[in-house]
Design an enzyme around this catalytic site. Structure first.
Site, mmCIF file in Angstrom:
data_model
loop_
_atom_site.group_PDB
_atom_site.id
_atom_site.type_symbol
_atom_site.label_atom_id
_atom_site.label_comp_id
_atom_site.label_asym_id
_atom_site.label_seq_id
_atom_site.Cartn_x
_atom_site.Cartn_y
_atom_site.Cartn_z
ATOM 1 N N SER A 48 1.526 3.318 -5.342
ATOM 2 C CA SER A 48 2.599 3.022 -4.382
ATOM 3 C C SER A 48 2.357 1.623 -3.818
ATOM 4 C CB SER A 48 2.640 4.040 -3.241
ATOM 5 O OG SER A 48 1.703 3.692 -2.226
ATOM 6 N N PHE A 49 3.354 1.088 -3.097
ATOM 7 C CA PHE A 49 3.207 -0.267 -2.561
ATOM 8 C C PHE A 49 2.079 -0.355 -1.535
ATOM 9 C CE2 PHE A 49 5.652 1.404 0.991
ATOM 10 C CZ PHE A 49 5.192 0.672 2.075
ATOM 11 N N LYS A 50 1.643 0.793 -1.018
ATOM 12 C CA LYS A 50 0.604 0.791 0.012
ATOM 13 C C LYS A 50 -0.707 0.195 -0.507
ATOM 14 C CE LYS A 50 2.905 3.695 3.110
ATOM 15 N NZ LYS A 50 3.897 4.454 2.387
ATOM 16 N N ASP A 51 -0.914 0.259 -1.838
ATOM 17 C CA ASP A 51 -2.137 -0.328 -2.402
ATOM 18 C C ASP A 51 -2.233 -1.828 -2.122
ATOM 19 O OD1 ASP A 51 -3.336 1.945 -3.638
ATOM 20 O OD2 ASP A 51 -1.963 1.782 -5.339
ATOM 21 N N LEU A 105 -3.599 -2.086 1.356
ATOM 22 C CA LEU A 105 -4.813 -1.319 1.667
ATOM 23 C C LEU A 105 -6.007 -1.721 0.816
ATOM 24 C CD1 LEU A 105 -3.060 1.981 2.599
ATOM 25 C CD2 LEU A 105 -4.575 0.635 4.069
#
Ligand SMILES: *Cc1c(COP(=O)(O)O)cnc(C)c1O
Length: 472
Positions: free
Chosen positions: A107-110, A113
């Site tokens: 997901s774009f959260k990588d 993060l």
């Protein structure tokens, strides 16, 4: 660059302090003291690859870090963890899609993060301390944060999810990580309960300091900062592909984090003419940008669960700017919102929205399914249900811009942000297309792996005790 709180009660901080503080100690959100204008260097930036562009953007906001150190952190975050690239843009019919799911948890959260994990480790190594990350997740944040923190020196991560209420794939992406410093907690409650426990413990300043609690959700400024980079990159890529001067960007949103990064990019001078905000049936933000009224509804469960949010934590940052950076007016509005569940920002034109930069729309369950099906049938391109909210809103908009600030812009190319890989949501894909076509070997491999997770009562004290007992 210094950082201040939207509520004005925190002494100015440097970048590294702001990253470690997470949520501002006065309950507000940390923001940079000013927003740099980069219009004089867009040509040079357009020629940079992703890590170099990230260095150029981040350097402006991380003035308390030596440039060499920053470059090393960027290389560690983006050098090999994204395959084949961090933020490729692909053409899908008339639209462009910015694929942000090429990282380890898809997901774009990588994107943010991975960097945040490296930043935490760097700051701790130099200060000689330890920290405990406490997070709550309804899905993708948990696995991305765990992946960014696993095995790192000086860090323990405690990630709460609502027991039995995240998808089996999302649960396994978290609980199959067996590193000693990773502690998955299934809370016998809802996502809101998890978030309430997190906010209560992080708001207990004694406990927060004694146990060095850190934040990985998008209240942490570093997350927004990391996301600014790919909006510049996407705009440059589409300019190159089309010759257009400016592009429109559509962002599916829940907590207003990802689209807030786009807003910062626009303020800095990125060649973006318009932000198209897309929600699912939890449409508080879409209603706000159409009417000026930010009014709480009840939370609906949808096919796009990462956007099943009513109170968007990052909205406070936007509202602060909207109120001309007046922390007293902001405090009054936030107090009004907690009291009444509603606040109002006057529209700029009668009958219009509060901000001509934005257009907004919401996608129903049927809209999401239809968008997945249409995009697949017409272009052979599979989108996940979150991205489908954006796709649906963009393709149903009346030609935008007539009479708005900036003039007609419906000839400008549009980029839809793809926030997750469809293989994370196989049920929605099956329902939309009638076929089991959302597969990924990495997801399939999760099925056979051992897991570790504790289950705790829906009780702040139970979580507090677990943290104390675990770290000693
Ligand atoms: C977190 C998430 C969103 C929402 O992002 P915000 O920053 O909260 O707006 C959208 N799509 C996916 C797949 C997500 O994981």
């Amino acid at each position: 660059m210094n950082y201040v709180s939207t509520r004005g009660q925190v002494e100015p901080l440097e970048f590294q302090q702001a990253v470690m503080m997470g949520l501002a100690d006065d309950g507000g959100l940390l923001i940079p003291e000013h927003i740099p204008d980069v219009r004089d260097r867009l040509d040079a930036w357009g020629a940079l690859d992703y890590p170099a562009l990230a260095g150029a953007v981040l350097r402006l906001f991380t003035t308390d870090m030596p440039a060499d150190d920053l470059d090393r952190l960027i290389e560690a975050s983006y050098g090999e963890t994204f395959e084949p690239d961090v933020a490729p843009v692909v053409r899908v019919g008339e639209l462009f899609v910015l694929e942000l799911w090429h990282g380890p948890t898809m997901s774009f959260k990588d994107v943010a993060l991975q960097l945040l994990g490296n930043l935490f480790e760097y700051i701790l190594a130099r200060g000689g301390g330890r920290m405990n990350i406490l997070g709550a997740t309804s899905g993708d944040t948990g696995s991305a944060a765990i992946c960014g923190a696993r095995g790192r020196d000086g860090i323990d991560i405690f990630m709460m999810h609502p027991a039995g209420r995240v998808s089996p794939i999302q649960a396994r992406q978290m609980t199959t990580v067996l590193d000693d410093n990773v502690h998955n907690i299934a809370v016998e409650g809802s996502f809101d309960d998890c978030q309430r426990i997190m906010k209560t413990l992080a708001g207990d300043l004694d406990f927060k300091r004694r146990y060095a609690l850190g934040a990985v959700n998008s209240v942490n400024w570093a997350r927004v900062l990391a996301q600014i980079v790919y909006y510049f990159k996407a705009a440059f890529d589409v300019q190159r592909a089309t010759g257009a001067e400016r592009v429109r960007v559509c962002v599916p949103t829940g907590n207003f984090g990802n689209i807030l990064a786009a807003w910062y990019a626009v303020q800095m001078g990125a060649p973006i003419s318009r932000l198209i905000l897309a929600t699912n049936e939890n449409d508080i933000l879409a209603r706000f940008f159409n009417t000026g009224q930010y009014a709480l509804g009840s939370v609906h469960e949808t096919l796009a669960p990462a956007m099943d949010i009513q109170v968007a934590s990052n909205f406070e940052r936007y509202l602060y700017y909207k109120l001309d950076g007046d922390d007293r007016r902001l405090q009054a509005r936030m107090a009004e919102f907690s009291r009444t569940g509603s606040l109002m920002v006057e529209p700029e034109r009668p009958g219009g929205g509060p901000d001509p930069l934005f257009e907004a729309g919401a996608a129903t369950r049927d809209d999401i399914l239809a968008a997945i099906r249409r995009c697949h049938d017409q272009y052979g391109y599979l989108i996940d249900p979150h991205t489908a909210c954006g796709y649906s809103v963009v393709t149903s908009l009346v030609p935008a811009g007539v009479g708005e600030a900036g003039g007609p812009d419906d000839t400008e190319p549009t980029v839809v942000v793809a926030t997750a890989h469809p293989a994370k949501f196989p049920d929605a894909i099956r329902e939309a297309t009638g076929a089991d076509i959302a597969r990924h070997p990495q997801i399939d491999a999760l099925a056979d792996k051992p897991t570790r997770c504790v289950t705790l009562d829906n009780d702040i004290e139970a979580v507090r005790k677990f943290i104390i007992d675990t770290v000693g």
